[in-house]
Design an enzyme around this catalytic site. Sequence first.
Site, PDB file in Angstrom:
ATOM      1  N   CYS A  58     -57.923  99.765 -90.716  1.00 46.43           N
ATOM      2  CA  CYS A  58     -57.625  98.345 -90.879  1.00 46.43           C
ATOM      3  C   CYS A  58     -58.507  97.449 -89.989  1.00 46.43           C
ATOM      4  O   CYS A  58     -59.263  97.916 -89.160  1.00 46.43           O
ATOM      5  CB  CYS A  58     -56.148  98.096 -90.571  1.00 46.43           C
ATOM      6  SG  CYS A  58     -55.740  98.357 -88.835  1.00 46.43           S
ATOM      7  N   ALA A  61     -58.089  97.873 -86.279  1.00 48.55           N
ATOM      8  CA  ALA A  61     -58.799  99.059 -85.783  1.00 48.55           C
ATOM      9  C   ALA A  61     -60.263  98.724 -85.510  1.00 48.55           C
ATOM     10  O   ALA A  61     -60.830  99.124 -84.485  1.00 48.55           O
ATOM     11  CB  ALA A  61     -58.698 100.200 -86.784  1.00 48.55           C
ATOM     12  N   ARG A  92     -60.383 107.543 -80.092  1.00 51.14           N
ATOM     13  CA  ARG A  92     -61.761 107.434 -80.547  1.00 51.14           C
ATOM     14  C   ARG A  92     -62.731 108.195 -79.654  1.00 51.14           C
ATOM     15  O   ARG A  92     -63.897 108.348 -79.962  1.00 51.14           O
ATOM     16  CB  ARG A  92     -62.161 105.958 -80.654  1.00 51.14           C
ATOM     17  CG  ARG A  92     -63.524 105.724 -81.295  1.00 51.14           C
ATOM     18  CD  ARG A  92     -63.542 104.372 -81.960  1.00 51.14           C
ATOM     19  NE  ARG A  92     -64.856 103.878 -82.302  1.00 51.14           N
ATOM     20  CZ  ARG A  92     -65.547 103.032 -81.548  1.00 51.14           C
ATOM     21  NH1 ARG A  92     -65.087 102.648 -80.362  1.00 51.14           N
ATOM     22  NH2 ARG A  92     -66.707 102.572 -81.963  1.00 51.14           N
ATOM     23  N   HIS A 190     -64.751  94.097 -87.188  1.00 53.19           N
ATOM     24  CA  HIS A 190     -66.024  94.042 -86.455  1.00 53.19           C
ATOM     25  C   HIS A 190     -66.501  92.595 -86.366  1.00 53.19           C
ATOM     26  O   HIS A 190     -66.916  92.130 -85.320  1.00 53.19           O
ATOM     27  CB  HIS A 190     -67.118  94.848 -87.176  1.00 53.19           C
ATOM     28  CG  HIS A 190     -66.795  96.295 -87.377  1.00 53.19           C
ATOM     29  ND1 HIS A 190     -67.218  96.986 -88.483  1.00 53.19           N
ATOM     30  CD2 HIS A 190     -66.101  97.175 -86.621  1.00 53.19           C
ATOM     31  CE1 HIS A 190     -66.803  98.238 -88.396  1.00 53.19           C
ATOM     32  NE2 HIS A 190     -66.121  98.379 -87.285  1.00 53.19           N
TER      33      HIS A 190
HETATM   34  S1  CFN Z   1     -65.861 101.506 -87.363  1.00 48.79           S
HETATM   35 FE1  CFN Z   1     -67.959 102.141 -86.910  1.00 48.79          FE
HETATM   36  S2  CFN Z   1     -68.850 101.442 -85.091  1.00 48.79           S
HETATM   37  S3  CFN Z   1     -69.494 102.071 -88.425  1.00 48.79           S
HETATM   38 FE2  CFN Z   1     -69.493 104.058 -87.532  1.00 48.79          FE
HETATM   39  S4  CFN Z   1     -70.947 104.062 -85.947  1.00 48.79           S
HETATM   40 FE3  CFN Z   1     -67.450 105.562 -87.595  1.00 48.79          FE
HETATM   41  S5  CFN Z   1     -65.586 105.026 -88.608  1.00 48.79           S
HETATM   42 MO1  CFN Z   1     -65.036 106.105 -86.703  1.00 48.79          MO
HETATM   43  S6  CFN Z   1     -64.898 104.360 -85.238  1.00 48.79           S
HETATM   44 FE4  CFN Z   1     -66.952 105.087 -85.186  1.00 48.79          FE
HETATM   45 FE5  CFN Z   1     -69.018 103.595 -85.103  1.00 48.79          FE
HETATM   46 FE6  CFN Z   1     -70.447 101.985 -86.493  1.00 48.79          FE
HETATM   47 FE7  CFN Z   1     -65.945 103.647 -86.988  1.00 48.79          FE
HETATM   48  S7  CFN Z   1     -68.248 104.825 -83.433  1.00 48.79           S
HETATM   49  S8  CFN Z   1     -66.958 107.026 -86.081  1.00 48.79           S
HETATM   50  S9  CFN Z   1     -69.337 105.816 -88.769  1.00 48.79           S
HETATM   51  N1  CFN Z   1     -67.830 104.033 -86.570  1.00 48.79           N
HETATM   52  C1  HCA Z   2     -60.783 103.934 -86.868  1.00 48.44           C
HETATM   53  C2  HCA Z   2     -61.273 104.862 -85.795  1.00 48.44           C
HETATM   54  C3  HCA Z   2     -61.917 106.105 -86.312  1.00 48.44           C
HETATM   55  C4  HCA Z   2     -60.916 107.042 -86.956  1.00 48.44           C
HETATM   56  C5  HCA Z   2     -61.446 108.431 -87.043  1.00 48.44           C
HETATM   57  C6  HCA Z   2     -60.885 109.388 -88.033  1.00 48.44           C
HETATM   58  C7  HCA Z   2     -62.582 106.791 -85.111  1.00 48.44           C
HETATM   59  O1  HCA Z   2     -61.339 103.879 -87.960  1.00 48.44           O
HETATM   60  O2  HCA Z   2     -59.840 103.239 -86.600  1.00 48.44           O
HETATM   61  O3  HCA Z   2     -60.434 109.022 -89.125  1.00 48.44           O
HETATM   62  O4  HCA Z   2     -60.957 110.572 -87.713  1.00 48.44           O
HETATM   63  O5  HCA Z   2     -63.753 107.053 -85.158  1.00 48.44           O
HETATM   64  O6  HCA Z   2     -61.880 107.077 -84.134  1.00 48.44           O
HETATM   65  O7  HCA Z   2     -62.921 105.770 -87.238  1.00 48.44           O
END
Ligand code: CFN
Ligand code: HCA
Length: 536
Positions: A58, A61, A92, A190
Amino acid sequence: ITNGLPDPSELMDEILAKYPTKIAKKRKKGMVVNDPSEEQEIQANIRTIPGIITQRGCTYAGCKGVVLGPTRDIINLVHGPIGCSFYAWLTRRNQTRPAEGEDNFMMYAFSTDMQDENIVFGGEAKLKDAIREAMELFNPKAIGIFSTCPVGLIGDDVHAVAREMKEETGINIFGFSCEGYRGVSQSAGHHIANNQVFKNVVGLNDRDRKGKFQINLLGEYNIGGDAFELERLFEEAGIELLSTFSGNSTIKSMEYSHTADLNLVMCHRSINYIAEMMEEKYGIPWFKVNFISAEGTAKSLRKVAEFFDDAELTAKVEEIVAREMAKVEAVKAAVKPKTEGKLAMMFVGGSRAHHYQDLFNELGVTTVSAGYEFAHRDDYEGRHVIPNIKIDADSRNIEEITVTKDEELFRDDLVAKKKAMEEKGMEFSDYVGMMPEMKKNSLVIDDVNHWETEKLIEFYKPDMFCAGIKEKYVVQKLGVPLKQLHSYDYGGPYAGFEGAINFYVEMERMLGTDIWKMVDAPWKSEPEIVGSFAFN
Ligand code: CFN
Ligand code: HCA
C-alpha cells in the site's frame, strides 16, 4: 533456450481464458511478449483487480517503510492502529551504522495505537500526546507522522498537528498523507514521501565543501548492507558521499544534500521525484546507475569518473575496478558451471526485477519472464537516458540536458529529445528499462497475481523464482526455489563487487541442488486442509 525462448502466446491465452471477458481485456494490456527490436507498450501503474491475489503493498508502505524507514535519527511515528506499525517493524531489513553516541530509532515501532474511541471522536489529541511522549523519552531532532487508512477516513489533520507541535517542541515535525488506500500501490507513497522530504528537509543546512567530488546516492536503501559496500567503494575512490536517500542515512545529511555536485539514482521508481526537484531547484544533475552486478558496478563507477572528468579520479576508479573484478572473475569462474543455462523469473517491486537480471546474466542464467509490482511505464519501456553532462565543479555550469521521465512522458518526446541531443553532438546513451534489455519472446507481466504465477511455473519450469515473502512458500512447494529479492532471505549484501560475489555463491548453492524437484505440494494429495482448535 539455445534456439531462443519459446513463444508464450499460448500460455498468455490460457491464463486469460480463466478471467471474465472484461478482466481478461484489462489483464492482457499488462502482458507483453517481448521484442526488444520493437517499441512496445505495456499497461502499468493501474488499479489491481479487486479479488485477485496481487503481490502489491500500500501507499503507507511505500512512504513510511520504504523512503523514510531507513533514516535512523528521525522518529517515524505511525498514526493508526497498531497492526500497521507491527507489520512494518524491521521487516525490510534496512541496516544502519550509527556513530558512537548517535541516535538510532530504527529498532523501535512508534505508533499512536489508535482505538475505536479515536475513530469515533478523532485521534488528533492522542497524536499530540504521542509526540510529547516521544520528545520526553527520546529527544529526537525530527519526527515524521505517517497517516494510515483510518486517519484519512475520519479526517484527522496530521499537517495541522505537525505545525502546532513543531511550534511547541521547536524541532522539525512534518506529516505525510500516505493513507494506504491513497494510490494503487506503494508507488504513490514514494511520491508523497519525496515531496515532503524535499519540502521539509532538503536545503535546511549548508555545509562547507569537504571533498572535491560530492555526490548523493538516491534510491539505495541499504537492504542487507548493500549501501555499506557502496560506501566502501566511494570512499576508496575519494568520492564524498554526502547523503543516501535513505539507506544508512541521517536527517542531518539530507539537510545539506543540496550541496552535492551530482545525484546518482539507483532505484529510479522510488526517488526520481527528489532527483528532479533537486535538479530544478539547485541545478544538480542526475543519472541512473545500477550497482547490482559486477559489470554494472564497474560501469556506474566509470560513469561517475567520466562525469567529473578528473584524471586522478579516473585512475583510482580503474585501479579499484581492476582489483575487484579479478576477485569477482575468480568466483564467477568457479560457480558458473553450476549456474550456466538455468532459467529464472523475477517479479519484484519497481526496480529489482530489472536490476537483478544483470547479476543473473553474469552467471549465464536467462530471465524468461519478469515484471514489476508497481513500476510505471518508463521503468518497463526505458524512456530515460543517461545524459552526457559535463560539470564545472566551481561554477556549476551545467552543459544542459535532462529528460523528464514520468509516466506522462511518452516515446515521441523521447525521440524528439534524442534528435535534439544528437544535433548538439551529444550522446544519447543507455536507453535503460526492463523491456529493451530482455530477450525476444520473454514474457513481461505487470502486477502478476497468484493464478498467473502458477501458470508461469507450469509452462517455463524455471530453476529459480525471485519474489517476496508472500510468494516464497507457495512457489517452493511447487518445487522451485525462491530467492527473496526484497529481504534477501537474511543474506546480502548483493550490491557492488563484494555483493556480486555473495550472490554468485548463494546461486551456486540454490541452483546446484536437485532437492527442490523432490518437493511434492501437499495440496496435490490433500486438497483440503481440515483444522481443529488446539484448545477446547
Ligand atoms: S518499494 Fe522499492 S525502493 S522499487 Fe524496489 S528497489 Fe522492492 S518492493 Mo521491496 S521495499 Fe524494496 Fe526498493 Fe525501489 Fe520495495 S528496497 S525490495 S524492488 N523496493
Ligand atoms: C513493502 C516492503 C517489501 C515487502 C517484501 C515482501 C520489502 O512492499 O511494503 O513482500 O517480501 O521489501 O520489505 O517490499
